[in-house]
Design a protein around this motif. Structure first.
Motif, PDB file in Angstrom:
ATOM      1  N   UNK A  21      52.649  -5.338  31.784  1.00 51.79           N
ATOM      2  CA  UNK A  21      53.068  -5.457  30.456  1.00 51.79           C
ATOM      3  C   UNK A  21      53.562  -6.925  29.934  1.00 51.79           C
ATOM      4  N   UNK A  22      54.281  -7.272  30.842  1.00 50.80           N
ATOM      5  CA  UNK A  22      54.868  -8.604  30.636  1.00 50.80           C
ATOM      6  C   UNK A  22      54.064  -9.624  31.528  1.00 50.80           C
ATOM      7  N   UNK A  23      53.424  -9.313  32.557  1.00 49.30           N
ATOM      8  CA  UNK A  23      52.832 -10.224  33.305  1.00 49.30           C
ATOM      9  C   UNK A  23      53.742 -11.121  34.316  1.00 49.30           C
ATOM     10  N   UNK A  24      55.072 -10.441  34.377  1.00 46.23           N
ATOM     11  CA  UNK A  24      56.019 -11.420  35.224  1.00 46.23           C
ATOM     12  C   UNK A  24      56.035 -10.794  36.566  1.00 46.23           C
ATOM     13  N   UNK A  25      56.002 -11.771  37.771  1.00 48.73           N
ATOM     14  CA  UNK A  25      56.341 -11.368  38.893  1.00 48.73           C
ATOM     15  C   UNK A  25      57.517 -10.653  39.170  1.00 48.73           C
ATOM     16  N   UNK A  26      57.440  -9.544  39.751  1.00 45.04           N
ATOM     17  CA  UNK A  26      58.690  -8.660  40.038  1.00 45.04           C
ATOM     18  C   UNK A  26      59.166  -8.584  41.435  1.00 45.04           C
ATOM     19  N   UNK A  27      58.295  -8.946  42.523  1.00 43.91           N
ATOM     20  CA  UNK A  27      58.428  -8.719  43.770  1.00 43.91           C
ATOM     21  C   UNK A  27      57.420  -9.587  44.716  1.00 43.91           C
ATOM     22  N   UNK A  28      57.759  -9.637  45.952  1.00 39.66           N
ATOM     23  CA  UNK A  28      56.684 -10.262  46.694  1.00 39.66           C
ATOM     24  C   UNK A  28      57.175  -9.759  48.449  1.00 39.66           C
ATOM     25  N   UNK A  29      56.210  -9.007  48.877  1.00 39.33           N
ATOM     26  CA  UNK A  29      56.537  -8.725  50.281  1.00 39.33           C
ATOM     27  C   UNK A  29      55.974  -9.655  51.201  1.00 39.33           C
ATOM     28  N   UNK A  30      56.726 -10.531  51.970  1.00 38.87           N
ATOM     29  CA  UNK A  30      56.166 -11.657  52.843  1.00 38.87           C
ATOM     30  C   UNK A  30      55.689 -10.899  54.261  1.00 38.87           C
ATOM     31  N   UNK A  31      54.569 -11.498  54.556  1.00 40.67           N
ATOM     32  CA  UNK A  31      53.911 -11.093  55.896  1.00 40.67           C
ATOM     33  C   UNK A  31      54.751 -11.118  56.990  1.00 40.67           C
TER      34      UNK A  31
END
Length: 440
Positions: free
Chosen positions: A245-255
């Motif tokens: 909805x907002x288009x904001x990045x909420x998380x990232x799971x690094x490899x």
């Protein structure tokens, strides 16, 4: 429901129609006719003897008969496109679709029609829309079709190769693309399915800096999150998460070291366990990596890889899909053997089932690798120019969909009570539908 049995008169474009409140109620509360009833589901009266509607009377007659009988009979003098437009106005499009084909059943699917592609040989993905339409990725463009298979304006990514597409809703499409070396771009974005216009770009931030990246496989959760595999030029390898909805990045799971997430071929959100399936498969990587990620505590709760196993083509995994109801993972090799793994066990050994095999020998020299899909309790697997349907607790082969025109099937998708199959050589896609049940 307190439905009155009074007759109702309509003057539609100068032609008089007479029906009952009971028939109109079959349209449902969200229809044009539902607005004629009060909150207690009683027909509201008006001063005049009839309701005037300035619309096409021939289409109104067809739609009124649909509400009376449940059957859709379109006379030769009524263009289908005009009828669908009028059905949209009256809020009866779902009724028309339901009358055209029955509930989805892989064992009752019948070939409906083929749609020729625009650029032979470069089709990468096909995705069914929620309302029976679809979108097809061809190189750097995406062709969008509504449920009437009318093509909308192109989504054009300006020479950036499309990796995956997915429907947010019936009017919004998410697209992932490759970053162009030295020129940036790529990543993921939202587009209007109707106009092809860009609505929003999804950014990846690393150490408080916005990075350009290549986005790959897509998946969506029930709480409006979008997931995509990401591959940047610094340390942006992993799975990105954004709010739809907002288009904001909420998380990232690094490899993790020694693993492969940024190159994933398939993502699948598991609604019951709140985990994300991530599968990176041959030939994208020499080895296969399949895992379930829990973003709540940044944990890989289940994983399997063929690293260290004998490198035999017969057991090399080409696609994977999680089946939550049976707590298992299904994989397929290039011979269309199905393999199963227990998600409750961390051992992760594959139990292969050769009974599912349809083809003899190996795939062609330039193959379209098998793809898997799970829908309405049935398992589907593509192989060359056919799709196999497996049913029951033991996944027994119960039917086969076959169309030879267009070459091997490079991708297929199920949605909106239709199955779409994209062929590689001619870039043609086929539509399969379930016939409506007979009217007693």
């Amino acid at each position: 429901m307190g439905i009155q049995k009074d007759t109702v008169k309509f003057n539609v474009g100068g032609k008089i129609f007479e029906t009952t409140a009971t028939t109109l109620a079959n349209g449902g509360r969200n229809s044009f006719f539902g607005a004629l009833f009060d909150e207690n589901w009683n027909l509201q009266t008006q001063n005049s003897d009839e309701y005037f509607i300035d619309r096409n009377p021939n289409c109104f007659a067809v739609l009124l008969d649909l509400l009376r009988t449940g059957e859709l009979c379109i006379p030769s003098h009524v263009p289908e496109k005009l009828l669908y437009r009028e059905a949209l106005f009256y809020g009866l499009l779902d009724h028309v679709r339901s009358a055209k084909w029955g509930p989805f059943d892989g064992n009752r699917l019948r070939f409906s029609r083929s749609v020729p592609g625009q650029a032979p040989g470069d089709g990468t993905a096909i995705r069914a829309g929620p309302d029976g339409g679809c979108c097809v990725a061809h190189g750097s463009v995406v062709h969008v079709y509504d449920w009437m298979l009318q093509e909308h304006p192109l989504i054009n990514l300006d020479y950036q190769r499309v990796n995956d597409v997915g429907w947010i809703d019936s009017d919004t499409v998410a697209v992932t693309a490759c970053e162009r070396l030295g020129r940036g771009g790529g990543g993921a974005a939202l587009f209007s399915a109707t106009t092809g216009e860009l609505r929003h770009r999804f950014e990846v931030t690393h150490e408080d800096q916005v990075k350009s990246y290549t986005a790959g496989a897509l998946s969506f959760s029930s709480d409006y999150k979008m997931f995509s595999s990401c591959k940047g030029r610094s340390n942006e390898y992993g799975i990105g998460v954004w709010d739809q909805i907002t288009g904001k990045q909420t998380d990232f799971y690094y490899e993790p070291i020694g693993w492969s997430l940024g190159d994933a071929d398939r993502l699948q959100w598991l609604h019951n366990t709140n985990c994300l399936l991530v599968a990176t498969l041959f030939p994208r990587k020499d080895n296969c990596y399949i895992s379930l990620l829990d973003f709540r505590d940044k944990n890989m709760v289940w994983s399997w890889s063929d690293v260290g196993a004998p490198a035999t083509d017969e057991r090399r995994v080409r696609d994977a899909i999680a089946m939550e109801e049976s707590a298992s993972m299904c994989v397929v090799n290039e011979y269309e053997d199905l393999g199963f793994m227990d998600l409750r066990s961390s051992a992760g050994s594959v139990r292969w089932c050769s009974r599912s095999r349809l083809m003899k020998g190996k795939m062609p020299e330039e193959p379209c690798y098998p793809k898997l899909a799970l829908h309405e309790g049935q398992l589907f697997s593509s192989m060359n120019d056919s799709i196999s349907v497996f049913s029951g607790p033991d996944w027994v082969l119960t039917s086969r969909l076959h169309r030879s025109f267009g070459g091997s099937i490079c991708d297929f998708s199920i949605g909106g009570d239709r199955l779409f199959a994209l062929h590689s050589e001619e870039n043609v896609f086929d539509i399969w539908e379930t016939p409506p049940p007979p009217i007693a």
